[in-house]
Design a protein around this motif. Structure first.
Motif, PDB file in Angstrom:
ATOM      1  N   ILE A  79       0.839  -1.208   0.000  1.00 15.58           N
ATOM      2  CA  ILE A  79       0.000   0.000   0.000  1.00 15.58           C
ATOM      3  C   ILE A  79       0.869   1.251   0.000  1.00 15.58           C
ATOM      4  N   GLN A  80       1.949   1.253   0.765  1.00 13.52           N
ATOM      5  CA  GLN A  80       2.848   2.417   0.799  1.00 13.52           C
ATOM      6  C   GLN A  80       3.422   2.693  -0.595  1.00 13.52           C
ATOM      7  N   ARG A  81       3.863   1.643  -1.279  1.00 12.76           N
ATOM      8  CA  ARG A  81       4.405   1.817  -2.632  1.00 12.76           C
ATOM      9  C   ARG A  81       3.326   2.300  -3.592  1.00 12.76           C
ATOM     10  N   LEU A  82       2.127   1.735  -3.507  1.00 11.48           N
ATOM     11  CA  LEU A  82       1.017   2.121  -4.376  1.00 11.48           C
ATOM     12  C   LEU A  82       0.618   3.576  -4.133  1.00 11.48           C
ATOM     13  N   LEU A  83       0.543   3.976  -2.871  1.00 18.08           N
ATOM     14  CA  LEU A  83       0.235   5.377  -2.552  1.00 18.08           C
ATOM     15  C   LEU A  83       1.308   6.309  -3.110  1.00 18.08           C
ATOM     16  N   SER A  84       2.573   5.937  -2.952  1.00 11.82           N
ATOM     17  CA  SER A  84       3.665   6.778  -3.459  1.00 11.82           C
ATOM     18  C   SER A  84       3.573   6.953  -4.969  1.00 11.82           C
ATOM     19  N   GLU A  85       3.355   5.875  -5.682  1.00 11.39           N
ATOM     20  CA  GLU A  85       3.262   5.938  -7.146  1.00 11.39           C
ATOM     21  C   GLU A  85       2.043   6.745  -7.590  1.00 11.39           C
ATOM     22  N   THR A  86       0.913   6.560  -6.920  1.00 10.47           N
ATOM     23  CA  THR A  86      -0.315   7.262  -7.304  1.00 10.47           C
ATOM     24  C   THR A  86      -0.218   8.744  -7.005  1.00 10.47           C
ATOM     25  N   VAL A  87       0.311   9.108  -5.842  1.00 14.31           N
ATOM     26  CA  VAL A  87       0.472  10.532  -5.513  1.00 14.31           C
ATOM     27  C   VAL A  87       1.445  11.177  -6.493  1.00 14.31           C
ATOM     28  N   THR A  88       2.510  10.492  -6.851  1.00 16.13           N
ATOM     29  CA  THR A  88       3.462  11.018  -7.833  1.00 16.13           C
ATOM     30  C   THR A  88       2.782  11.239  -9.185  1.00 16.13           C
ATOM     31  N   ALA A  89       1.978  10.285  -9.615  1.00 12.81           N
ATOM     32  CA  ALA A  89       1.343  10.369 -10.939  1.00 12.81           C
ATOM     33  C   ALA A  89       0.207  11.381 -11.001  1.00 12.81           C
ATOM     34  N   ARG A  90      -0.517  11.566  -9.896  1.00 15.84           N
ATOM     35  CA  ARG A  90      -1.735  12.381  -9.943  1.00 15.84           C
ATOM     36  C   ARG A  90      -1.613  13.766  -9.328  1.00 15.84           C
ATOM     37  N   THR A  91      -0.448  14.087  -8.780  1.00 14.28           N
ATOM     38  CA  THR A  91      -0.272  15.417  -8.184  1.00 14.28           C
ATOM     39  C   THR A  91       1.032  16.028  -8.684  1.00 14.28           C
ATOM     40  N   ALA A  92       1.251  17.277  -8.337  1.00 13.77           N
ATOM     41  CA  ALA A  92       2.513  17.947  -8.665  1.00 13.77           C
ATOM     42  C   ALA A  92       3.535  17.776  -7.548  1.00 13.77           C
ATOM     43  N   LYS A  93       3.197  16.984  -6.545  1.00 13.08           N
ATOM     44  CA  LYS A  93       4.086  16.772  -5.404  1.00 13.08           C
ATOM     45  C   LYS A  93       5.241  15.846  -5.780  1.00 13.08           C
ATOM     46  N   ILE A  94       6.361  16.072  -5.131  1.00 12.90           N
ATOM     47  CA  ILE A  94       7.483  15.147  -5.240  1.00 12.90           C
ATOM     48  C   ILE A  94       7.429  14.251  -4.006  1.00 12.90           C
ATOM     49  N   VAL A  95       7.305  12.957  -4.244  1.00 14.71           N
ATOM     50  CA  VAL A  95       7.233  11.989  -3.153  1.00 14.71           C
ATOM     51  C   VAL A  95       8.644  11.533  -2.823  1.00 14.71           C
ATOM     52  N   LEU A  96       9.019  11.725  -1.576  1.00 13.38           N
ATOM     53  CA  LEU A  96      10.344  11.337  -1.122  1.00 13.38           C
ATOM     54  C   LEU A  96      10.291   9.907  -0.592  1.00 13.38           C
ATOM     55  N   ASP A  97      11.332   9.151  -0.852  1.00 10.71           N
ATOM     56  CA  ASP A  97      11.424   7.785  -0.359  1.00 10.71           C
ATOM     57  C   ASP A  97      11.808   7.835   1.113  1.00 10.71           C
ATOM     58  N   PRO A  98      11.052   7.161   1.988  1.00  6.51           N
ATOM     59  CA  PRO A  98      11.355   7.247   3.420  1.00  6.51           C
ATOM     60  C   PRO A  98      12.741   6.733   3.796  1.00  6.51           C
ATOM     61  N   ARG A  99      13.343   5.890   2.967  1.00  7.63           N
ATOM     62  CA  ARG A  99      14.658   5.337   3.288  1.00  7.63           C
ATOM     63  C   ARG A  99      15.793   6.153   2.710  1.00  7.63           C
ATOM     64  N   GLN A 100      15.511   7.049   1.765  1.00  5.09           N
ATOM     65  CA  GLN A 100      16.593   7.709   1.048  1.00  5.09           C
ATOM     66  C   GLN A 100      16.465   9.221   0.949  1.00  5.09           C
ATOM     67  N   PHE A 101      15.541   9.826   1.661  1.00  5.24           N
ATOM     68  CA  PHE A 101      15.366  11.250   1.467  1.00  5.24           C
ATOM     69  C   PHE A 101      16.396  12.052   2.243  1.00  5.24           C
TER      70      PHE A 101
END
Length: 190
Positions: A90-112
């Motif tokens: 779900i976390q990966r799916l949310l990250s991909e969907t927010v990236t695709a559908r918004t102008a937000k940059i989604v940061l990876d929790p392990r690498q930001f």
């Protein structure tokens, strides 16, 4: 040097040993319906970033098996399992969907390295099958920490019909519901 008798006993014993349960017939994964185009470059200021954390979940959801909720009883779909715990999927799916559908940059929790202005977290309350309604059901209690210390909470739920309670159909129905839920969350984050 191994003696022939010891080698023979070892080989016979090898057929009796099991290093784990019987593997499931079906191994499932969640796939996104909101793909980010290849070679997409995004630039944004730090105030347009979001960190999506892995949700927490109750014990029924913290397994790779598909729960079937029937009132106060709980069972699991036979012969199927997720390739990873649903909270990570779900976390990966949310990250991909927010990236695709918004102008937000989604940061990876392990690498930001940046300090995000928004943090999305929450608890996955349900992620399974309702046999009475013959539906896949996902319920997510989300918490969005915005700039200036403002926090919002919201409950999201997505349902999708399932034709039979078996691994392939349950997995497909949960994938549809997960994409619906991720779209709802993306619209809220936007």
């Amino acid at each position: 040097m191994i003696r022939p008798l010891a080698l023979g006993a070892f080989l016979l014993l090898g057929g009796c040993l099991s290093f784990g349960g019987k593997p499931p017939k079906t191994l499932m994964t969640l796939t996104t319906s909101a793909n980010v185009p290849l070679e997409t470059v995004r630039q944004a200021s730090a105030d347009n970033t979001v960190l999506i954390l892995t949700p927490t979940a109750n014990a029924a959801v913290q397994t790779v098996r598909i729960p079937v909720y029937d009132g106060t009883t709980l069972a699991y779909v036979a012969d199927g399992a997720w390739n990873e715990p649903p909270v990570r999927a779900i976390q990966r799916l949310l990250s991909e969907t927010v990236t695709a559908r918004t102008a937000k940059i989604v940061l990876d929790p392990r690498q930001f390295g940046a300090n995000p202005t928004m943090r999305l977290s929450g608890q996955l309350q349900r992620f399974g099958i309702d046999p009475g309604a013959m539906q896949a059901v996902i319920t997510f209690d989300a918490q969005l920490s915005r700039e200036a210390g403002r926090v919002e909470t919201r409950r999201f739920e997505a349902r999708s019909p399932v034709g039979a309670i078996d691994a392939p159909q349950s997995g497909a129905a949960l994938n549809r519901a997960a994409n619906d839920l991720a779209g709802q969350v993306a619209d809220w984050v936007k």
